[in-house]
Design an enzyme around this catalytic site. Sequence first.
Site, PDB file in Angstrom:
ATOM      1  N   LYS A 120     -11.281  45.954  26.252  1.00 26.38           N
ATOM      2  CA  LYS A 120     -10.163  45.993  27.195  1.00 26.38           C
ATOM      3  C   LYS A 120     -10.282  47.196  28.128  1.00 26.38           C
ATOM      4  CE  LYS A 120      -5.991  47.407  26.151  1.00 26.38           C
ATOM      5  NZ  LYS A 120      -4.655  47.533  25.547  1.00 26.38           N
ATOM      6  N   ASP A 156      -4.050  42.652  27.757  1.00 15.76           N
ATOM      7  CA  ASP A 156      -3.236  43.496  26.873  1.00 15.76           C
ATOM      8  C   ASP A 156      -2.105  42.649  26.309  1.00 15.76           C
ATOM      9  OD1 ASP A 156      -1.505  43.158  29.007  1.00 15.76           O
ATOM     10  OD2 ASP A 156      -1.016  45.281  29.204  1.00 15.76           O
TER      11      ASP A 156
END
Length: 211
Positions: free
Chosen positions: A120, A138
């Site tokens: 991420k 997220d």
Amino acid sequence: MNQQKRIEILTRLRDENPHPTTELHFTSPFELLVAVTLSAQATDVGVNKATAKLFPVANTPQAIWDLGVDGLKDYIKTIGLFNAKAENVHKMCRILLDQHGGEVPESREALEALPGVGRKTANVVLNTAFGWPTIAVDTHIFRVSNRTKFAPGKDVRAVEDRLEKVVPKEFKVDVHHWLILHGRYTCIARKPRCGSCIIEDLCEFKDKTDI
């Protein structure tokens, strides 16, 4: 959800916010890398408060390395998990100095090899610092993608893979910012603000609110 509906959703989000970006404050790829690393399980507001004090003093790998772990902790101790994050950022700076000439590498493999950097974080840096069409999923994007049925998936990687398939090329650079902001301010976790949502009529969430 059909593709025509997805394109209309993305078009509306783009019309409302043509040039979205992260709410983390940064002026260089390195500052962004540090800020994103610090933001795990923390708010952007909290990270920005800490980096507002840190970056004027140390905003390069060498400067943060010279601070030492304890010196770095003094600046980020208001952020959750600051002990582990200080260790990771300090080690990261050493690797950047030794292996990358003090520069942030524009490479997923090299980024993910850094302490404290996962997929991420690498996606955020590649997208926001270098303009890659990567999509960092997220909790906000995971929730919005599943709740609206835009790109449902059982975990964050499944949602990322689905978004990669269904988001047209023209929207890919900005889509993760639009979805994060939508999840942060409109499609919030406990009770989405459907009554003030610009894509409410396109969303396939069944339990819509009047807020």
